[in-house]
Design a protein around this motif. Structure first.
Motif, short mmCIF file in Angstrom:
data_model
loop_
_atom_site.label_atom_id
_atom_site.label_comp_id
_atom_site.label_asym_id
_atom_site.label_seq_id
_atom_site.Cartn_x
_atom_site.Cartn_y
_atom_site.Cartn_z
N LEU A 171 14.47 -14.81 1.02
CA LEU A 171 14.09 -14.08 1.95
C LEU A 171 13.79 -12.76 1.29
O LEU A 171 12.60 -12.04 1.31
CB LEU A 171 14.82 -13.82 3.05
N GLU A 172 14.65 -12.24 0.57
CA GLU A 172 14.72 -10.94 -0.20
C GLU A 172 13.46 -10.97 -1.13
O GLU A 172 12.95 -9.95 -1.48
CB GLU A 172 16.08 -10.32 -0.73
N ALA A 173 13.68 -12.01 -1.97
CA ALA A 173 12.61 -12.19 -3.06
C ALA A 173 11.22 -12.12 -2.46
O ALA A 173 10.36 -11.46 -3.13
CB ALA A 173 12.72 -13.30 -3.92
N GLU A 174 11.08 -12.59 -1.42
CA GLU A 174 9.79 -12.58 -0.91
C GLU A 174 9.53 -11.06 -0.53
O GLU A 174 7.98 -10.43 -0.62
CB GLU A 174 9.44 -13.32 0.55
N LEU A 175 10.31 -10.35 0.26
CA LEU A 175 10.11 -9.06 0.53
C LEU A 175 10.13 -8.07 -0.53
O LEU A 175 8.80 -7.10 -0.62
CB LEU A 175 11.28 -8.39 1.47
N LEU A 176 10.90 -8.45 -1.61
CA LEU A 176 10.48 -7.39 -2.98
C LEU A 176 9.23 -8.00 -3.40
O LEU A 176 8.62 -6.80 -3.77
CB LEU A 176 11.76 -7.66 -3.72
N ALA A 177 8.81 -9.11 -3.64
CA ALA A 177 7.72 -9.30 -4.14
C ALA A 177 6.31 -8.60 -3.63
O ALA A 177 5.58 -7.90 -4.13
CB ALA A 177 7.39 -11.06 -4.11
N ARG A 178 6.59 -8.48 -2.16
CA ARG A 178 5.22 -7.97 -1.38
C ARG A 178 5.40 -6.41 -1.53
O ARG A 178 4.37 -6.06 -1.88
CB ARG A 178 5.66 -8.14 -0.03
N ALA A 179 6.54 -5.87 -1.61
CA ALA A 179 6.45 -4.48 -2.26
C ALA A 179 6.08 -4.09 -3.39
O ALA A 179 5.53 -3.09 -3.46
CB ALA A 179 8.18 -3.97 -1.76
N LEU A 180 6.53 -4.89 -4.12
CA LEU A 180 6.40 -4.55 -5.77
C LEU A 180 4.74 -4.61 -5.74
O LEU A 180 4.05 -4.03 -6.63
CB LEU A 180 6.85 -5.66 -6.55
N ILE A 181 4.03 -5.66 -5.21
CA ILE A 181 2.55 -6.13 -5.19
C ILE A 181 1.89 -4.85 -4.52
O ILE A 181 0.92 -4.38 -5.26
CB ILE A 181 2.19 -7.37 -4.70
N ASP A 182 2.26 -4.60 -3.42
CA ASP A 182 1.62 -3.34 -2.76
C ASP A 182 1.74 -1.91 -3.73
O ASP A 182 0.85 -1.46 -3.88
CB ASP A 182 2.41 -2.98 -1.33
N ASP A 183 2.79 -1.77 -4.46
CA ASP A 183 3.09 -0.57 -5.05
C ASP A 183 2.00 -0.70 -6.43
O ASP A 183 1.50 0.17 -6.95
CB ASP A 183 4.52 -0.48 -5.55
N LEU A 184 2.15 -2.05 -7.27
CA LEU A 184 1.75 -2.06 -8.35
C LEU A 184 0.05 -2.46 -8.35
O LEU A 184 -0.62 -1.89 -9.51
CB LEU A 184 2.43 -3.11 -9.43
N ARG A 185 -0.34 -2.87 -7.31
CA ARG A 185 -1.70 -3.42 -7.10
C ARG A 185 -2.50 -2.27 -6.55
O ARG A 185 -3.52 -1.94 -6.80
CB ARG A 185 -1.90 -4.61 -6.57
N HIS A 186 -1.86 -1.73 -5.42
CA HIS A 186 -2.51 -0.45 -4.47
C HIS A 186 -1.79 0.52 -4.44
O HIS A 186 -2.36 1.47 -3.42
CB HIS A 186 -2.51 -1.41 -2.89
N GLY A 187 -1.09 0.72 -5.19
CA GLY A 187 -0.18 2.37 -5.30
C GLY A 187 0.40 2.51 -3.99
O GLY A 187 0.39 4.00 -3.55
N ASP A 188 0.98 1.56 -2.97
CA ASP A 188 1.48 1.97 -1.68
C ASP A 188 3.00 1.53 -1.98
O ASP A 188 3.41 0.51 -2.05
CB ASP A 188 0.63 0.98 -0.82
N ALA A 189 3.84 2.78 -1.95
CA ALA A 189 5.33 2.60 -2.08
C ALA A 189 6.11 2.49 -0.96
O ALA A 189 7.29 2.19 -1.16
CB ALA A 189 5.80 3.80 -2.89
N GLU A 190 5.48 2.36 0.22
CA GLU A 190 6.18 2.24 1.32
C GLU A 190 7.12 0.99 1.46
O GLU A 190 8.06 1.21 1.72
CB GLU A 190 5.21 2.16 2.75
N GLY A 191 6.70 -0.15 1.08
CA GLY A 191 7.43 -1.20 1.07
C GLY A 191 8.63 -1.17 0.16
O GLY A 191 9.62 -1.60 0.26
N LEU A 192 8.47 -0.64 -0.97
CA LEU A 192 9.62 -0.36 -1.79
C LEU A 192 10.78 0.68 -1.29
O LEU A 192 11.98 0.39 -1.29
CB LEU A 192 9.11 0.14 -3.32
N ASP A 193 10.13 1.59 -0.73
CA ASP A 193 10.92 2.67 -0.25
C ASP A 193 11.74 1.73 0.98
O ASP A 193 13.12 2.26 1.21
CB ASP A 193 10.08 3.80 0.55
N ALA A 194 11.13 0.96 1.68
CA ALA A 194 11.89 0.12 2.89
C ALA A 194 12.78 -0.93 2.50
O ALA A 194 13.34 -1.47 3.29
CB ALA A 194 10.87 0.14 3.99
N TYR A 195 12.58 -1.19 1.28
CA TYR A 195 12.95 -2.66 0.99
C TYR A 195 14.68 -2.70 1.34
O TYR A 195 14.97 -3.88 1.89
CB TYR A 195 12.90 -2.80 -0.59
#
Ligand code: RFL
Length: 388
Positions: free
Chosen positions: A301-325
């Motif tokens: 579960l955590e790996a999926e959440l982290l992957a989504r957040a990293l992809i949002d940040d690294l691909r789209h510059g959206d850090a919200e997921g990493l902040d909320a991880y």
């Protein structure tokens, strides 16, 4: 991106990042053959199976996993069964040994061009507070080395380098030693019942869990401090048979005990799960006792959440997921800890030096009785037992 550890957390994360085209390398201390044979978990929650299916990681478990939905409690007052597919959210477990899941994840990652450096031990994560952290390593040939990345994922378990690298005072650690020790056994013997068996006996807990048609996991509570090899195979089977009430409920299939592990039931949670450029997932984030079979499920579960957040940040510059991880994971982790703790209280009768007080023993019996008789209690149990 550097991922530490090729367990369920690191390999799910690695596969998802790779599918999104994010360059990542997985550093793994062990050799590949060791990972393919390291038997641990077996019960995968419905959510875990959905995550793996969603990302094309479930081929092996779809082919070889067994649906499982019944547990049986055996106590001095008799036995009762709960078919949890008809309770709570109506979900089931899939039984699929962790080493097979790890093998599937490894194979897919490598087949798609992923890089895993086996025999490479991370020694520390440094410069966490910058956006160029690095990982110092002991290379496979023993020489020191270093890997640089934008982010580091610490999926290297409880004793890994990620936890050790957190600056003192930067995280809070909640921990609990439950005072209960299990001897975890793998027997080369077919399962003896078509359910997870939980025996609560005056000599201590005994558990039965199917793994495959030829292998069964058993747990038998022993005195804290008991060495893994202290009991003869005959003593192990005699204790299991006594606690599981075979004279009343039928025999156990005996077979050679091929693996023994001493498991001191312990739990801990780190908070927060992020420090600068380092993120923790799986057992590195929180250790959970195996009483409710949650560890591997939380890791996925955590790996999926982290992957989504990293992809949002690294691909789209959206850090919200990493902040909320961290906060998102901790909600799930504490719910699982709470249930796991409840299970420990349910399953352990009086035994050893840490014998519960008569008050706690009576509470435990009442807890079993309400699970046996109360439909709403059973729904609650089912929802938490299969869920993460
Ligand atoms: P893992 O699987 O421990 O993987 C971590 C990886 O990191 C590597 N490593 C390093 N690599 C590089 N540098 C370093 N410095 C390193 N230090 C460590 C290790 O070699 C390893 O390959 O952690 P991850 O991915 O977080 O996964 C966690 C699960 O493995 C764990 O929670 C479960 O096995 C717990 N668990 C169960 N969970 C369930 O969900 N269902 C179950 O039925 C279940 N049964 C169990 C279990 C754990 C058990 N043990 C280990 C007490 C039964 C048992 C007996």
């Amino acid at each position: 991106m550097v991922v530490l550890g090729a367990g369920p957390a690191g390999l799910v994360l690695g596969n998802l990042l790779q599918d999104a085209g994010i360059d990542c390398v997985v550093l793994e201390r062990a050799e590949r053959t060791h990972l393919r044979t390291r038997a641990r978990a077996g019960f995968l929650a419905a959510h875990t199976v959905h995550v793996l299916e969603r990302h094309g990681l479930a081929e092996g478990l779809r082919r070889h996993g067994q649906a499982h939905s019944t547990c049986e409690f055996r106590t001095e007052d008799g036995r009762f069964r709960l078919d949890y597919s008809g309770l709570g959210r109506g979900e089931r477990h899939t039984v699929y040994p962790q080493q097979l899941l790890v093998t599937d994840l490894l194979t897919r990652f490598l087949d798609k061009g992923g890089r895993i450096e086996f025999g490479t031990e991370a020694t520390a994560v440094v410069d966490l507070d910058t956006d160029r952290p690095s990982v110092t390593v002991r290379e496979a040939d023993g020489r020191p080395g270093r890997r640089r990345a934008r982010y580091v994922a610490g999926c290297d378990g409880r004793h890994g380098a990620a936890r050790r690298s957190l600056p003192p005072g930067s995280v809070r650690r909640y921990d609990c030693a439950h005072g209960v020790t299990w001897l975890g056994l793998l027997a080369e013997a077919p399962p003896s019942l078509d359910a997870v068996g939980y025996a609560v006996h005056e000599r201590g807990f005994a558990g039965h869990m199917a793994r495959t048609s030829e292998i069964t996991r058993y747990y038998v509570q022993c005195e804290p401090g008991t060495p893994a090899g202290a009991w003869s195979e005959e003593r192990i089977w005699d204790e299991l048979e006594l606690r599981m009430g075979v004279t009343k409920y039928g025999p156990l299939h005996r077979g050679p005990v091929v693996q023994r592990t001493v498991v001191d039931l312990e739990s801990d949670v780190l908070e927060p799960l992020r420090h600068g450029s380092l993120f923790l997932a799986g057992d590195a984030a929180a250790l959970i006792s195996p009483s409710a079979a949650k560890g591997a499920n939380l890791a996925v579960l955590e790996a999926e959440l982290l992957a989504r957040a990293l992809i949002d940040d690294l691909r789209h510059g959206d850090a919200e997921g990493l902040d909320a991880y961290s906060a998102r994971c901790l909600t799930h982790i504490w719910r699982a800890q709470e249930f796991s703790h409840w299970m420990i209280g349910l399953l352990h009768g009086p035994s050893g030096a840490d014998r519960p007080s008569p008050f706690h023993e009576a509470l435990r019996q009442s807890r079993l009785a309400s699970l046996r008789t109360s439909r709403s209690r059973q729904d609650w149990f089912a929802e938490h037992y299969v869920g993460v």
